[in-house]
Design a protein around this motif. Structure first.
Motif, PDB file in Angstrom:
ATOM      1  N   LEU A   1       1.063  -1.113   0.239  1.00 40.97           N
ATOM      2  CA  LEU A   1       0.116  -0.019  -0.284  1.00 40.97           C
ATOM      3  C   LEU A   1       0.665   1.245  -0.532  1.00 40.97           C
ATOM      4  CD1 LEU A   1      -2.755  -0.775   2.555  1.00 40.97           C
ATOM      5  CD2 LEU A   1      -3.127  -0.385  -0.210  1.00 40.97           C
ATOM      6  N   CYS A   2       0.296   2.325  -0.238  1.00 40.57           N
ATOM      7  CA  CYS A   2       1.229   2.845  -0.707  1.00 40.57           C
ATOM      8  C   CYS A   2       1.167   4.540   0.712  1.00 40.57           C
ATOM      9  CB  CYS A   2       0.414   4.719  -1.931  1.00 40.57           C
ATOM     10  SG  CYS A   2       1.733   5.981  -2.394  1.00 40.57           S
ATOM     11  N   PRO A   3       2.694   4.138   0.954  1.00 42.61           N
ATOM     12  CA  PRO A   3       2.620   5.017   2.721  1.00 42.61           C
ATOM     13  C   PRO A   3       2.224   6.874   2.401  1.00 42.61           C
ATOM     14  CG  PRO A   3       4.011   5.010   1.525  1.00 42.61           C
ATOM     15  CD  PRO A   3       3.705   4.209   0.282  1.00 42.61           C
ATOM     16  N   CYS A   4       1.395   7.215   1.562  1.00 41.51           N
ATOM     17  CA  CYS A   4       1.192   8.395   1.779  1.00 41.51           C
ATOM     18  C   CYS A   4      -1.083   7.979   2.117  1.00 41.51           C
ATOM     19  CB  CYS A   4       0.161   8.824   0.486  1.00 41.51           C
ATOM     20  SG  CYS A   4      -0.551   8.589  -0.890  1.00 41.51           S
ATOM     21  N   GLY A   5      -1.333   6.707   2.182  1.00 39.45           N
ATOM     22  CA  GLY A   5      -2.530   6.712   3.185  1.00 39.45           C
ATOM     23  C   GLY A   5      -3.610   6.646   2.626  1.00 39.45           C
TER      24      GLY A   5
ATOM     25  N   CYS B   1      -0.069   4.573  -7.088  1.00 37.11           N
ATOM     26  CA  CYS B   1      -0.348   5.570  -6.534  1.00 37.11           C
ATOM     27  C   CYS B   1       0.615   6.796  -6.490  1.00 37.11           C
ATOM     28  CB  CYS B   1      -0.732   5.657  -4.854  1.00 37.11           C
ATOM     29  SG  CYS B   1      -1.500   6.886  -4.473  1.00 37.11           S
ATOM     30  N   CYS B   2       1.786   6.651  -5.442  1.00 38.72           N
ATOM     31  CA  CYS B   2       2.929   8.182  -5.528  1.00 38.72           C
ATOM     32  C   CYS B   2       3.924   7.046  -6.687  1.00 38.72           C
ATOM     33  CB  CYS B   2       3.234   7.977  -4.148  1.00 38.72           C
ATOM     34  SG  CYS B   2       1.872   8.970  -3.487  1.00 38.72           S
ATOM     35  N   GLY B   3       3.659   6.160  -6.401  1.00 41.86           N
ATOM     36  CA  GLY B   3       4.999   5.427  -7.449  1.00 41.86           C
ATOM     37  C   GLY B   3       5.558   5.634  -8.594  1.00 41.86           C
TER      38      GLY B   3
HETATM   39 ZN    ZN Z   1       0.531   7.806  -3.041  1.00 46.07          ZN
END
Ligand code: ZN
Length: 126
Positions: free
Chosen positions: A5-9, A17-19
């Protein structure tokens, strides 16, 4: 790794996501997404991405030891998008010496070369 899961929540897998931004595949189109992806870059120790998303006038010469903080959670409180300036208020938690700490910041982002970049922390919500 693929279902991390993306660390950004966001609740989304890191890779969708942020990846996408950290890998350089694409650049986030809103200041809030830049902010979230910068949190993820801090959490994952990606200095290159932090430099890329920092306004050249305020960007420090970050070293690996500057970002060793153990980030645990991000909450975007609110954000206001403008044409050339955007503001994002967030809370980010980290642990140090087995204690949880909180950073609460109002961040200013500006459009630079058609990309949203982080400029600085503001003293309060503008
Ligand atoms: Zn993210």
């Amino acid at each position: 790794m693929t279902d991390q899961l993306c660390p950004c929540g966001s609740g989304k897998p890191l890779n969708s996501c942020c990846g996408l931004y950290l890998s350089g595949k694409t650049y986030p189109t809103t200041a809030e997404r830049v902010m979230r992806s910068r949190y993820t870059a801090f959490a994952m120790g990606n200095i290159q991405y932090l430099h890329k998303t920092w306004h050249p006038d305020t960007c420090p010469d970050l070293q690996a030891e500057d970002i060793e903080t153990q980030w645990t959670r991000l909450e975007v409180v609110k954000s206001k998008a403008g044409l050339k300036r955007s503001v994002v208020e967030f809370k980010a938690w980290y642990t140090e010496n087995n204690q949880e700490h909180l950073i609460h910041e109002v961040s200013l982002f500006k459009l630079y070369k058609r990309r949203w970049v982080y400029v600085e922390a503001l003293p309060s919500w503008p």
